[in-house]
Design a protein around this motif. Structure first.
Motif, PDB file in Angstrom:
ATOM      1  N   SER A  63      76.914  -5.506  57.354  1.00 12.82           N
ATOM      2  CA  SER A  63      76.946  -5.926  55.995  1.00 12.82           C
ATOM      3  C   SER A  63      78.576  -6.047  55.842  1.00 12.82           C
ATOM      4  N   LEU A  64      79.289  -5.110  56.443  1.00 12.95           N
ATOM      5  CA  LEU A  64      80.959  -4.952  55.839  1.00 12.95           C
ATOM      6  C   LEU A  64      81.592  -6.084  56.865  1.00 12.95           C
ATOM      7  N   THR A  65      80.697  -6.612  57.897  1.00 11.32           N
ATOM      8  CA  THR A  65      81.254  -7.589  58.729  1.00 11.32           C
ATOM      9  C   THR A  65      81.006  -9.051  58.198  1.00 11.32           C
ATOM     10  N   GLY A  66      80.269  -9.123  57.163  1.00  7.22           N
ATOM     11  CA  GLY A  66      79.860 -10.346  56.550  1.00  7.22           C
ATOM     12  C   GLY A  66      78.782 -10.951  57.204  1.00  7.22           C
ATOM     13  N   HIS A  67      77.872 -10.309  57.855  1.00 10.12           N
ATOM     14  CA  HIS A  67      76.821 -11.180  58.674  1.00 10.12           C
ATOM     15  C   HIS A  67      75.744 -10.863  58.092  1.00 10.12           C
ATOM     16  N   LEU A  68      75.369  -9.747  57.036  1.00 16.00           N
ATOM     17  CA  LEU A  68      74.190  -9.740  56.444  1.00 16.00           C
ATOM     18  C   LEU A  68      74.592  -9.923  54.941  1.00 16.00           C
ATOM     19  N   PRO A  69      73.755 -10.321  54.112  1.00 15.06           N
ATOM     20  CA  PRO A  69      73.837 -10.960  52.760  1.00 15.06           C
ATOM     21  C   PRO A  69      73.583  -9.632  51.647  1.00 15.06           C
ATOM     22  N   LEU A  70      74.121  -8.721  52.259  1.00 15.52           N
ATOM     23  CA  LEU A  70      74.011  -7.509  51.282  1.00 15.52           C
ATOM     24  C   LEU A  70      75.127  -6.916  50.560  1.00 15.52           C
ATOM     25  N   GLY A  71      75.189  -7.280  49.330  1.00 13.21           N
ATOM     26  CA  GLY A  71      76.510  -6.866  48.294  1.00 13.21           C
ATOM     27  C   GLY A  71      76.748  -5.489  48.460  1.00 13.21           C
ATOM     28  N   ALA A  81      66.825 -12.157  60.154  1.00 17.48           N
ATOM     29  CA  ALA A  81      66.640 -13.543  60.139  1.00 17.48           C
ATOM     30  C   ALA A  81      67.912 -14.258  59.417  1.00 17.48           C
ATOM     31  N   SER A  82      68.381 -13.435  58.484  1.00 15.09           N
ATOM     32  CA  SER A  82      69.340 -14.039  57.599  1.00 15.09           C
ATOM     33  C   SER A  82      70.830 -13.669  58.142  1.00 15.09           C
ATOM     34  N   LEU A  83      70.698 -13.167  59.317  1.00 19.65           N
ATOM     35  CA  LEU A  83      72.181 -12.971  60.051  1.00 19.65           C
ATOM     36  C   LEU A  83      72.938 -14.062  59.983  1.00 19.65           C
ATOM     37  N   ILE A  84      74.112 -14.035  59.452  1.00 21.60           N
ATOM     38  CA  ILE A  84      75.029 -15.389  59.554  1.00 21.60           C
ATOM     39  C   ILE A  84      75.863 -15.182  60.645  1.00 21.60           C
TER      40      ILE A  84
END
Length: 173
Positions: free
Chosen positions: A94-102, A168-171
């Protein structure tokens, strides 16, 4: 960016609550895990391996993940500390921006992750799940989100966020 979440790990037949927090800064790039003593390094290396397997590239920042609770100095049996891998990895991605969790403030996760990426979640019965609000001292109006595999039975008062949908939502960058 700062984040915080909650987790449990089994120790000597009981569940111990911990707060996990993390942040990203412009320091020397890298990943640091604080609060697990000698177990931190192998966990960090596993996270790097899993990230590389998924071809995830990290921004050139310093990522610090911290465990606050009664973990340090405990003599774990059968790798009980590994139940902290899932929430730590979710926070890192999440911190690296790969998971869409605010944010993860109202989330709970606990589970081990194999080098193949398979998750073994900490299985809590209905009564143990119901006690999470009390364990984590949540307000009556807070709804806890449990991040766990899709097949996990989640107490009806909580929101279930399936792990498979998150992964599945990993960016990829």
């Amino acid at each position: 960016m700062n984040m915080r979440t909650k987790s449990l790990y089994p120790f000597a037949g009981q569940y111990c609550p911990v707060d996990i927090f993390g942040y990203a800064s412009n320091g020397i790039p890298g990943i640091e895990i604080v609060g697990l003593g000698k177990y931190s390094r192998s966990m960090k290396e596993k996270f790097i391996y899993l990230s590389r397997e998924r071809k995830l590239r990290f921004p050139l920042k310093r990522f610090v993940l911290c465990i606050e609770g009664e973990v340090e100095g405990k003599k774990f049996k059968e790798e009980e500390y590994r139940y902290l891998e899932l929430p730590l990895l979710l926070m890192l991605w999440s911190l690296t921006g790969h998971l869409p969790l605010g944010h993860l403030e109202d989330c709970f996760a606990s589970g081990k992750i194999s080098v193949e990426g398979e998750v073994s979640a900490l299985l809590l019965n209905n009564q143990e799940q119901e006690n999470l609000n009390e364990i984590f001292k949540l307000d009556d109006d807070q709804v806890l989100k449990i991040i766990a595999p899709e097949k996990t039975a989640v107490f009806s008062d909580y929101y279930h966020l399936p792990l498979e949908a998150l992964f599945a939502s990993l960016i990829k960058s």
